[in-house]
Design a protein around this motif. Structure first.
Motif, PDB file in Angstrom:
ATOM      1  N   ALA A  81       0.693  -1.092   0.002  1.00 17.25           N
ATOM      2  CA  ALA A  81      -0.022  -0.037  -0.087  1.00 17.25           C
ATOM      3  C   ALA A  81       0.845   1.154  -0.086  1.00 17.25           C
ATOM      4  O   ALA A  81       0.356   2.119  -0.357  1.00 17.25           O
ATOM      5  CB  ALA A  81      -0.909  -0.005   1.117  1.00 17.25           C
ATOM      6  N   SER A  82       2.323   1.137   0.488  1.00 21.73           N
ATOM      7  CA  SER A  82       2.978   2.373   0.684  1.00 21.73           C
ATOM      8  C   SER A  82       3.223   3.190  -0.841  1.00 21.73           C
ATOM      9  O   SER A  82       3.666   4.191  -0.631  1.00 21.73           O
ATOM     10  CB  SER A  82       4.170   2.120   1.083  1.00 21.73           C
ATOM     11  OG  SER A  82       4.977   0.989   0.402  1.00 21.73           O
ATOM     12  N   ARG A  83       3.243   2.321  -1.848  1.00 22.14           N
ATOM     13  CA  ARG A  83       3.350   2.765  -3.271  1.00 22.14           C
ATOM     14  C   ARG A  83       2.213   3.746  -3.795  1.00 22.14           C
ATOM     15  O   ARG A  83       2.196   4.253  -4.869  1.00 22.14           O
ATOM     16  CB  ARG A  83       3.878   1.795  -4.203  1.00 22.14           C
ATOM     17  CG  ARG A  83       4.978   1.184  -3.679  1.00 22.14           C
ATOM     18  CD  ARG A  83       5.682   0.149  -4.788  1.00 22.14           C
ATOM     19  NE  ARG A  83       7.032  -0.356  -4.401  1.00 22.14           N
ATOM     20  CZ  ARG A  83       7.295  -1.722  -3.855  1.00 22.14           C
ATOM     21  NH1 ARG A  83       5.953  -2.336  -3.913  1.00 22.14           N
ATOM     22  NH2 ARG A  83       8.328  -2.086  -3.395  1.00 22.14           N
ATOM     23  N   ILE A  84       1.017   3.593  -2.895  1.00 20.13           N
ATOM     24  CA  ILE A  84      -0.221   4.056  -3.428  1.00 20.13           C
ATOM     25  C   ILE A  84      -0.104   5.863  -3.079  1.00 20.13           C
ATOM     26  O   ILE A  84      -0.076   6.102  -2.173  1.00 20.13           O
ATOM     27  CB  ILE A  84      -1.423   3.665  -3.088  1.00 20.13           C
ATOM     28  CG1 ILE A  84      -1.485   2.036  -3.323  1.00 20.13           C
ATOM     29  CG2 ILE A  84      -2.459   4.426  -3.412  1.00 20.13           C
ATOM     30  CD1 ILE A  84      -2.555   1.337  -2.635  1.00 20.13           C
ATOM     31  N   THR A  85      -0.148   6.595  -4.130  1.00 15.75           N
ATOM     32  CA  THR A  85      -0.075   8.013  -3.897  1.00 15.75           C
ATOM     33  C   THR A  85      -0.878   8.841  -4.809  1.00 15.75           C
ATOM     34  O   THR A  85      -1.823   8.089  -5.566  1.00 15.75           O
ATOM     35  CB  THR A  85       1.345   8.795  -4.186  1.00 15.75           C
ATOM     36  OG1 THR A  85       1.596   8.178  -5.729  1.00 15.75           O
ATOM     37  CG2 THR A  85       2.286   7.888  -3.471  1.00 15.75           C
ATOM     38  N   ILE A 108       0.823   5.009  -8.825  1.00 14.95           N
ATOM     39  CA  ILE A 108       1.599   3.898  -8.311  1.00 14.95           C
ATOM     40  C   ILE A 108       3.003   3.782  -9.483  1.00 14.95           C
ATOM     41  O   ILE A 108       2.913   3.545 -10.510  1.00 14.95           O
ATOM     42  CB  ILE A 108       1.241   2.436  -8.292  1.00 14.95           C
ATOM     43  CG1 ILE A 108       0.188   2.173  -7.248  1.00 14.95           C
ATOM     44  CG2 ILE A 108       2.569   1.479  -7.906  1.00 14.95           C
ATOM     45  CD1 ILE A 108      -0.445   0.619  -6.883  1.00 14.95           C
ATOM     46  N   ASP A 109       3.967   4.220  -8.870  1.00 13.64           N
ATOM     47  CA  ASP A 109       5.516   4.191  -9.443  1.00 13.64           C
ATOM     48  C   ASP A 109       5.367   5.158 -10.732  1.00 13.64           C
ATOM     49  O   ASP A 109       5.799   4.784 -11.955  1.00 13.64           O
ATOM     50  CB  ASP A 109       5.771   2.988  -9.836  1.00 13.64           C
ATOM     51  CG  ASP A 109       6.344   2.164  -8.774  1.00 13.64           C
ATOM     52  OD1 ASP A 109       6.466   2.728  -7.498  1.00 13.64           O
ATOM     53  OD2 ASP A 109       6.426   0.946  -8.665  1.00 13.64           O
ATOM     54  N   GLN A 112      -0.610   6.188 -13.684  1.00 14.03           N
ATOM     55  CA  GLN A 112      -2.149   6.474 -13.374  1.00 14.03           C
ATOM     56  C   GLN A 112      -2.885   5.471 -13.503  1.00 14.03           C
ATOM     57  O   GLN A 112      -2.996   4.823 -14.536  1.00 14.03           O
ATOM     58  CB  GLN A 112      -2.761   7.605 -14.305  1.00 14.03           C
ATOM     59  CG  GLN A 112      -1.702   9.178 -14.099  1.00 14.03           C
ATOM     60  CD  GLN A 112      -1.855   9.671 -12.843  1.00 14.03           C
ATOM     61  OE1 GLN A 112      -3.005   9.563 -12.278  1.00 14.03           O
ATOM     62  NE2 GLN A 112      -1.130  10.456 -12.221  1.00 14.03           N
ATOM     63  N   LEU A 113      -3.413   5.054 -12.392  1.00 16.42           N
ATOM     64  CA  LEU A 113      -4.241   3.845 -12.351  1.00 16.42           C
ATOM     65  C   LEU A 113      -5.774   4.226 -11.572  1.00 16.42           C
ATOM     66  O   LEU A 113      -5.948   5.380 -11.101  1.00 16.42           O
ATOM     67  CB  LEU A 113      -3.629   2.784 -11.533  1.00 16.42           C
ATOM     68  CG  LEU A 113      -2.400   2.515 -11.833  1.00 16.42           C
ATOM     69  CD1 LEU A 113      -1.467   1.442 -10.774  1.00 16.42           C
ATOM     70  CD2 LEU A 113      -2.319   1.636 -13.295  1.00 16.42           C
ATOM     71  N   SER A 114      -6.718   3.299 -11.803  1.00 15.36           N
ATOM     72  CA  SER A 114      -7.978   3.385 -11.193  1.00 15.36           C
ATOM     73  C   SER A 114      -8.560   2.046 -10.788  1.00 15.36           C
ATOM     74  O   SER A 114      -8.174   0.931 -11.071  1.00 15.36           O
ATOM     75  CB  SER A 114      -9.083   3.937 -12.297  1.00 15.36           C
ATOM     76  OG  SER A 114      -9.134   2.966 -13.330  1.00 15.36           O
ATOM     77  N   THR A 115      -9.474   2.312  -9.729  1.00 11.95           N
ATOM     78  CA  THR A 115      -9.991   1.184  -9.003  1.00 11.95           C
ATOM     79  C   THR A 115     -11.346   1.399  -8.609  1.00 11.95           C
ATOM     80  O   THR A 115     -11.763   2.501  -8.307  1.00 11.95           O
ATOM     81  CB  THR A 115      -9.345   0.816  -7.675  1.00 11.95           C
ATOM     82  OG1 THR A 115      -7.775   0.080  -7.942  1.00 11.95           O
ATOM     83  CG2 THR A 115     -10.019  -0.434  -6.797  1.00 11.95           C
ATOM     84  N   GLU A 116     -12.389   0.454  -8.722  1.00  9.24           N
ATOM     85  CA  GLU A 116     -13.667   0.683  -8.541  1.00  9.24           C
ATOM     86  C   GLU A 116     -14.214  -0.372  -7.243  1.00  9.24           C
ATOM     87  O   GLU A 116     -14.054  -1.516  -7.525  1.00  9.24           O
ATOM     88  CB  GLU A 116     -14.389   0.354  -9.752  1.00  9.24           C
ATOM     89  CG  GLU A 116     -15.931   0.597  -9.401  1.00  9.24           C
ATOM     90  CD  GLU A 116     -16.828   0.390 -10.811  1.00  9.24           C
ATOM     91  OE1 GLU A 116     -16.963   1.402 -11.496  1.00  9.24           O
ATOM     92  OE2 GLU A 116     -17.436  -0.730 -10.864  1.00  9.24           O
ATOM     93  N   PHE A 117     -14.701   0.475  -6.260  1.00  9.29           N
ATOM     94  CA  PHE A 117     -15.187  -0.459  -5.040  1.00  9.29           C
ATOM     95  C   PHE A 117     -16.753  -0.416  -5.099  1.00  9.29           C
ATOM     96  O   PHE A 117     -17.429   0.642  -5.375  1.00  9.29           O
ATOM     97  CB  PHE A 117     -14.751   0.386  -3.938  1.00  9.29           C
ATOM     98  CG  PHE A 117     -13.423   0.396  -3.451  1.00  9.29           C
ATOM     99  CD1 PHE A 117     -12.655  -0.612  -3.253  1.00  9.29           C
ATOM    100  CD2 PHE A 117     -12.642   1.457  -4.037  1.00  9.29           C
ATOM    101  CE1 PHE A 117     -11.253  -0.472  -3.063  1.00  9.29           C
ATOM    102  CE2 PHE A 117     -11.119   1.678  -3.480  1.00  9.29           C
ATOM    103  CZ  PHE A 117     -10.598   0.394  -3.107  1.00  9.29           C
TER     104      PHE A 117
END
Length: 330
Positions: A81-85, A108-109, A112-117
């Motif tokens: 989780a530490s790499r998530i900014t 992350i690094d 640009q990324l995305s997640t859907e909860f």
């Protein structure tokens, strides 16, 4: 008197209306903040950052598939989780039933990324405040394989790799890095970024290679063997010793004049083969000197010959020792 009562009643009514309006505003504010679908997501992300796997699993209401659980708590989870900014939660989007999707954008690094909860409304508290919870689902998995090794390091934690393979349950989003960092064998880091519960994750393959230390230690063993063999051949005054090298001569050799030296030591190449580590054939050169007498003329002249040789050896490696067994043919 009646006008005074009317003014008082009007004042009370106005106050009541303002109170009701304030209450409605307060309920809306709470439902859009503390009681919004965003809140469980925030709590879940905080649990990931803190490495609290039990809390994260409870919030996510996820089931753990049959797999290794090494990545689900502590240092391994914190590292993932530490790499998530640059986290940004978007507006909840309605889904079928009482469900909503909460989109999240992050980095992350540098990517640009995305997640859907996916969350669902589970009821209300104090009559007005909505309660939300994640829709239960299995955790995603990351498959890892390693060449000729039964251990590896993943997110800074040592993990077992039975038969060179293992499957790890993981939380999302997060990044998982596997590597091998032994004294004698190492594999460059390989990373998998997990962005969602249903997003396929490419397996990690660790291509283990012999380290320079192993090559140096094997090289020292080979040199020691060849030097010892040359010294024994010199002491025994043999042109054809029990060594990888030999010389054939039809002339008579003066007793006590034979001397063997290694002039070119083999280059060390170690590669994986059929589940073990093998050393490529060891090619080198040796020089024999002495004095010899021509069998026909009886004349004496120097013996000075450099001979090429090649041999193989079996390699056995433990965590802190290297053993070689030369395979010689005569």
């Amino acid at each position: 008197m009646s006008q005074a009562l009317v003014r008082i009643a009007a004042g009370w009514l106005l106050g009541l209306m303002l109170a009701v309006a304030a209450a409605v505003v307060a309920v809306n504010v709470v439902n859009n903040t503390m009681a919004s679908p965003h809140q469980p997501v925030r709590e879940y992300l905080d649990a990931l950052q803190s490495g609290e796997g039990g809390k994260a699993l409870g919030l996510l209401r996820a089931t753990v598939p049959s797999s290794d659980a090494s990545m689900l708590d502590g240092t391994a989870l914190q590292t993932a989780a530490s790499r998530i900014t640059n986290v940004k939660l978007g507006k909840p989007e309605p889904r079928e039933g009482k469900r909503v999707a909460v989109p999240m954008e992050y980095t992350i690094d540098g990517s640009q990324l995305s997640t859907e909860f996916l969350l669902e409304k589970t009821g209300t508290e104090w009559l007005f405040f909505n309660t939300w919870a994640f829709v239960p689902a299995p955790l995603p998995k990351v498959d890892v394989s390693v060449v000729n090794a039964v251990e590896a390091t993943m997110n800074g934690v040592p993990v077992n790799m039975p038969d060179g393979r293992n499957t790890f349950a993981v939380f999302y989003p997060g990044e998982y890095e596997a590597s091998v960092n032994g004294a004698y064998f190492a594999a460059a880091p390989s990373r998998a970024t997990v962005t969602g519960r249903d997003v396929p994750v490419a397996p990690l393959t660790l291509l283990t290679q012999a380290t320079q230390k192993l090559k140096d230690d094997v090289g020292a063993k080979v040199r020691e063997f060849l030097d010892s063999c040359a010294a024994e051949a010199t002491e025994a005054q043999r042109l054809q010793p029990d060594c990888p090298f030999y010389h054939v001569s039809r002339n008579n050799i003066t007793a006590g004049s034979i001397k063997w030296d290694i002039t070119e030591y083999p280059e060390i190449n170690i590669e994986p083969f059929d589940g073990r580590w093998v050393i490529a054939p060891l090619d080198g050169k040796a020089k024999v000197t002495g004095q010899q007498q021509d069998s026909f003329s009886g004349a004496y002249f120097p013996l000075n010959e450099e001979v090429a040789f090649s041999f193989t050896t079996r390699l056995d490696v433990t965590s802190d020792a290297v053993n070689l067994t030369p395979q010689l043919t005569y």
